[in-house]
Design a protein around this motif. Structure first.
Motif, PDB file in Angstrom:
ATOM      1  N   MET A 198     -47.271 -32.437 -61.962  1.00  0.00           N
ATOM      2  CA  MET A 198     -47.638 -32.889 -60.619  1.00  0.00           C
ATOM      3  C   MET A 198     -47.447 -31.747 -59.615  1.00  0.00           C
ATOM      4  O   MET A 198     -46.457 -31.031 -59.652  1.00  0.00           O
ATOM      5  N   ALA A 199     -48.428 -31.581 -58.736  1.00  0.00           N
ATOM      6  CA  ALA A 199     -48.372 -30.510 -57.745  1.00  0.00           C
ATOM      7  C   ALA A 199     -47.216 -30.722 -56.785  1.00  0.00           C
ATOM      8  O   ALA A 199     -46.824 -31.849 -56.489  1.00  0.00           O
ATOM      9  N   THR A 200     -46.653 -29.615 -56.309  1.00  0.00           N
ATOM     10  CA  THR A 200     -45.523 -29.664 -55.387  1.00  0.00           C
ATOM     11  C   THR A 200     -45.889 -29.001 -54.069  1.00  0.00           C
ATOM     12  O   THR A 200     -46.949 -28.380 -53.930  1.00  0.00           O
ATOM     13  N   ILE A 201     -44.977 -29.102 -53.102  1.00  0.00           N
ATOM     14  CA  ILE A 201     -45.195 -28.477 -51.803  1.00  0.00           C
ATOM     15  C   ILE A 201     -45.275 -26.956 -51.937  1.00  0.00           C
ATOM     16  O   ILE A 201     -45.987 -26.289 -51.184  1.00  0.00           O
ATOM     17  N   ILE A 202     -44.574 -26.407 -52.926  1.00  0.00           N
ATOM     18  CA  ILE A 202     -44.638 -24.956 -53.175  1.00  0.00           C
ATOM     19  C   ILE A 202     -46.024 -24.570 -53.655  1.00  0.00           C
ATOM     20  O   ILE A 202     -46.574 -23.532 -53.256  1.00  0.00           O
ATOM     21  N   ASP A 203     -46.623 -25.402 -54.511  1.00  0.00           N
ATOM     22  CA  ASP A 203     -47.976 -25.140 -54.987  1.00  0.00           C
ATOM     23  C   ASP A 203     -48.975 -25.144 -53.834  1.00  0.00           C
ATOM     24  O   ASP A 203     -49.895 -24.326 -53.781  1.00  0.00           O
ATOM     25  N   VAL A 204     -48.786 -26.070 -52.903  1.00  0.00           N
ATOM     26  CA  VAL A 204     -49.661 -26.154 -51.735  1.00  0.00           C
ATOM     27  C   VAL A 204     -49.532 -24.885 -50.889  1.00  0.00           C
ATOM     28  O   VAL A 204     -50.523 -24.308 -50.453  1.00  0.00           O
ATOM     29  N   ALA A 205     -48.286 -24.453 -50.674  1.00  0.00           N
ATOM     30  CA  ALA A 205     -48.040 -23.254 -49.863  1.00  0.00           C
ATOM     31  C   ALA A 205     -48.702 -22.025 -50.493  1.00  0.00           C
ATOM     32  O   ALA A 205     -49.326 -21.224 -49.798  1.00  0.00           O
ATOM     33  N   LYS A 206     -48.574 -21.881 -51.819  1.00  0.00           N
ATOM     34  CA  LYS A 206     -49.192 -20.738 -52.509  1.00  0.00           C
ATOM     35  C   LYS A 206     -50.707 -20.795 -52.406  1.00  0.00           C
ATOM     36  O   LYS A 206     -51.363 -19.790 -52.145  1.00  0.00           O
ATOM     37  N   LYS A 207     -51.271 -21.973 -52.625  1.00  0.00           N
ATOM     38  CA  LYS A 207     -52.722 -22.127 -52.568  1.00  0.00           C
ATOM     39  C   LYS A 207     -53.257 -21.836 -51.173  1.00  0.00           C
ATOM     40  O   LYS A 207     -54.312 -21.207 -51.009  1.00  0.00           O
ATOM     41  N   ALA A 208     -52.530 -22.265 -50.159  1.00  0.00           N
ATOM     42  CA  ALA A 208     -52.981 -22.087 -48.772  1.00  0.00           C
ATOM     43  C   ALA A 208     -52.637 -20.717 -48.214  1.00  0.00           C
ATOM     44  O   ALA A 208     -53.164 -20.310 -47.183  1.00  0.00           O
ATOM     45  N   GLY A 209     -51.711 -20.005 -48.879  1.00  0.00           N
ATOM     46  CA  GLY A 209     -51.292 -18.700 -48.376  1.00  0.00           C
ATOM     47  C   GLY A 209     -50.419 -18.798 -47.150  1.00  0.00           C
ATOM     48  O   GLY A 209     -50.471 -17.946 -46.262  1.00  0.00           O
ATOM     49  N   VAL A 210     -49.604 -19.867 -47.097  1.00  0.00           N
ATOM     50  CA  VAL A 210     -48.698 -20.056 -45.960  1.00  0.00           C
ATOM     51  C   VAL A 210     -47.300 -20.314 -46.504  1.00  0.00           C
ATOM     52  O   VAL A 210     -47.099 -20.430 -47.714  1.00  0.00           O
ATOM     53  N   SER A 211     -46.343 -20.436 -45.608  1.00  0.00           N
ATOM     54  CA  SER A 211     -44.966 -20.691 -46.037  1.00  0.00           C
ATOM     55  C   SER A 211     -44.765 -22.171 -46.352  1.00  0.00           C
ATOM     56  O   SER A 211     -45.529 -23.036 -45.916  1.00  0.00           O
ATOM     57  N   ILE A 267     -50.030 -35.067 -53.419  1.00  0.00           N
ATOM     58  CA  ILE A 267     -49.628 -36.249 -52.669  1.00  0.00           C
ATOM     59  C   ILE A 267     -48.146 -36.120 -52.359  1.00  0.00           C
ATOM     60  O   ILE A 267     -47.340 -35.930 -53.277  1.00  0.00           O
ATOM     61  N   PRO A 268     -47.753 -36.177 -51.078  1.00  0.00           N
ATOM     62  CA  PRO A 268     -46.334 -36.047 -50.722  1.00  0.00           C
ATOM     63  C   PRO A 268     -45.465 -37.028 -51.494  1.00  0.00           C
ATOM     64  O   PRO A 268     -45.858 -38.170 -51.747  1.00  0.00           O
ATOM     65  N   ASN A 269     -44.267 -36.591 -51.865  1.00  0.00           N
ATOM     66  CA  ASN A 269     -43.370 -37.405 -52.675  1.00  0.00           C
ATOM     67  C   ASN A 269     -43.051 -38.757 -52.047  1.00  0.00           C
ATOM     68  O   ASN A 269     -42.959 -39.767 -52.729  1.00  0.00           O
TER      69      ASN A 269
END
Length: 323
Positions: A1-14, A46-48
């Motif tokens: 399951m995707a995490t908030i870290i995965d989102v940050a990496k994909k978006a190129g943000v913190s 999806i947020p936890n």
């Protein structure tokens, strides 16, 4: 399951930027916000806190979107919330201030499963922008629209306005001023058809000077009053698109000694608390029943049990602002 870290990496943000987008707490530039939302979409994040809700599949909450306070909001929202409470639902109110992005953020509550359905009092974005959200849950609106993907609780303002104008004619009024809402609104267009037909059939002259768009301006009725006070060729009655606007008009002319109905007849449209308190003659167009039907539609889409719909009718409320 995707995490908030995965989102940050994909978006190129913190990670903190992603967190601020999710919680709407703290500043995030529009560019970064869009990057985060796009990344969430692409990786299916999806947020936890919402994932826990997905275990049951429902939140028992309906989102209610409105641009700001308007005369009809109070009664409509009250009835809508009472129906929700009686049927085991909560209501989250989102006031967007007419901001398109804020309306999108409110609609995203349905996409991210924070609400089960959404009611839109009046929209800010165009329908093509709103339509994709219907795949995430049921949508309903007070705006007039005839599409299968959204329920509209509208009544035919052509019928109601024509009935109101004939009523004024029967009371002896001939010089009629029309104070309308947004000219692009389908309800306003319906009223325009009614007033055009009325003036032609009754052979009553239509003075274009007194065909006024007041839209949803907070002081629209006061502006109409100032125009009326300055005019040498005054109407003898005004038909307003809302009780709020009618009340503003009466309040303004009373400041300089004029009264209704002695000096000018006034007919409102809503039959809300304002018209009751100020004894304004008005048209009741089943606002409370519209609210009940709107909740019933959303509830019926989400549950096996079905709530009944109420018939919508127009009723002229005779009070003290017409001779």
């Amino acid at each position: 399951m995707a995490t908030i870290i995965d989102v940050a990496k994909k978006a190129g943000v913190s990670k903190s930027t992603v967190s601020r987008v999710l919680t709407s707490n703290g500043y995030v530039s529009e560019v970064s916000r869009q990057k985060v939302l796009l990344a969430m979409e692409e990786i299916g994040y999806i947020p936890n806190l919402l994932a826990r809700q997905l275990q049951s599949g429902v939140t028992k909450t309906i989102g209610f979107i409105a641009p700001s306070y308007m005369s009809a909001l109070g009664k409509f929202l009250q009835v809508f919330m009472e129906n929700a409470k009686n049927n085991g639902y909560y209501v989250n109110l989102y006031l967007t201030g007419g901001d398109k992005q804020k309306e999108i953020e409110a609609l995203n509550q349905l996409k991210y499963k924070q609400v089960d359905g959404i009611f839109i009092l009046t929209r800010t974005n165009d329908w093509e922008t709103i339509k994709p959200y219907s795949q995430y849950g049921p949508l309903a609106t007070w705006n007039r629209i005839e599409e299968p993907w959204i329920y509209s609780s509208y009544v035919d303002h052509y019928e109601g306005y024509l009935k109101a104008l004939n009523y004024l004619y029967d009371r002896g009024y001939r010089k009629i001023g029309h104070v309308l809402g947004n000219m692009e609104n389908l309800n306003t267009k319906a009223r325009l058809r009614a007033l055009t037909e009325f003036h032609e059939l009754k052979q009553v002259p239509l003075n274009e000077e007194w065909l006024i768009e007041a839209a949803y301006n907070k002081n629209g009725g006061r502006e109409v009053a100032k125009k009326w006070l300055e005019s040498l060729d005054k109407p003898d009655v005004f038909a307003f698109y809302s009780d709020q606007s009618a009340a503003e008009f009466i309040s303004e002319i009373e400041l300089v000694g004029f009264k209704s109905p002695e000096d000018i007849g006034v007919l409102g449209f809503d039959n809300n608390e304002v018209s009751e308190l100020m004894h304004i003659s008005t048209v009741d167009y089943s606002l409370e029943k519209q609210a009940s039907n709107s909740f019933a539609y959303l509830y019926n889409q989400l549950n096996e049990d079905q709530l009944p719909f109420e018939q919508l009718v127009f009723e002229l409320m005779e009070r003290k602002t017409l001779k």
